[in-house]
Design a protein around this motif. Structure first.
Motif, PDB file in Angstrom:
ATOM      1  N   ARG A 194       0.821  -1.218   0.000  1.00 20.68           N
ATOM      2  CA  ARG A 194       0.000   0.000   0.000  1.00 20.68           C
ATOM      3  C   ARG A 194       0.850   1.261   0.000  1.00 20.68           C
ATOM      4  O   ARG A 194       0.620   2.166  -0.800  1.00 20.68           O
ATOM      5  CB  ARG A 194      -0.942  -0.013   1.216  1.00 20.68           C
ATOM      6  N   SER A 195       1.835   1.335   0.867  1.00 24.78           N
ATOM      7  CA  SER A 195       2.656   2.553   0.960  1.00 24.78           C
ATOM      8  C   SER A 195       3.409   2.834  -0.338  1.00 24.78           C
ATOM      9  O   SER A 195       3.583   3.994  -0.731  1.00 24.78           O
ATOM     10  CB  SER A 195       3.637   2.452   2.128  1.00 24.78           C
ATOM     11  N   GLU A 196       3.821   1.785  -1.030  1.00 17.08           N
ATOM     12  CA  GLU A 196       4.528   1.955  -2.304  1.00 17.08           C
ATOM     13  C   GLU A 196       3.580   2.444  -3.399  1.00 17.08           C
ATOM     14  O   GLU A 196       3.963   3.255  -4.245  1.00 17.08           O
ATOM     15  CB  GLU A 196       5.178   0.643  -2.723  1.00 17.08           C
ATOM     16  N   ALA A 214       2.969   6.125  -2.723  1.00 17.28           N
ATOM     17  CA  ALA A 214       4.148   6.896  -3.143  1.00 17.28           C
ATOM     18  C   ALA A 214       4.200   7.023  -4.662  1.00 17.28           C
ATOM     19  O   ALA A 214       4.507   8.106  -5.196  1.00 17.28           O
ATOM     20  CB  ALA A 214       5.422   6.248  -2.609  1.00 17.28           C
ATOM     21  N   GLY A 273      -5.185   4.623   0.423  1.00 17.83           N
ATOM     22  CA  GLY A 273      -4.911   4.446   1.840  1.00 17.83           C
ATOM     23  C   GLY A 273      -5.870   3.486   2.528  1.00 17.83           C
ATOM     24  O   GLY A 273      -5.571   2.978   3.604  1.00 17.83           O
ATOM     25  N   ASP A 284      -2.442  -3.724   3.614  1.00 17.64           N
ATOM     26  CA  ASP A 284      -1.019  -3.498   3.318  1.00 17.64           C
ATOM     27  C   ASP A 284      -0.538  -4.187   2.045  1.00 17.64           C
ATOM     28  O   ASP A 284       0.375  -3.727   1.395  1.00 17.64           O
ATOM     29  CB  ASP A 284      -0.153  -3.910   4.510  1.00 17.64           C
TER      30      ASP A 284
END
Length: 68
Positions: free
Chosen positions: A23-25, A28, A44, A48
């Motif tokens: 998720r964070s990648e 980004a 968001g 994950d």
């Protein structure tokens, strides 16, 4: 303005080329492509991960429409 699947796809173009992403990648990658806050907030809400394809996102975002 609502977020659509094509809009998310546009901001994640090429994001899966190097393998599965978390998720964070994905957030980004979308930020780097100038995604608006609504898209980032939608991403968001994903678990994950990892996600290996764009298509694998949709089961976690069923409320996001396919088009405008």
């Amino acid at each position: 303005m609502d977020v659509t699947r094509p809009e998310i796809a546009e901001h994640l173009d090429g994001a899966f080329g190097a393998g599965p992403r978390r998720r964070s990648e994905l957030i980004a990658a979308a930020e780097l492509r100038g995604a608006r806050q609504e898209i980032l907030a939608t991403l968001g809400r994903l678990p994950d991960g990892p996600f290996s394809t764009l298509r694998s996102l949709w089961e976690h975002l069923p409320e996001v429409p396919r088009g405008a």
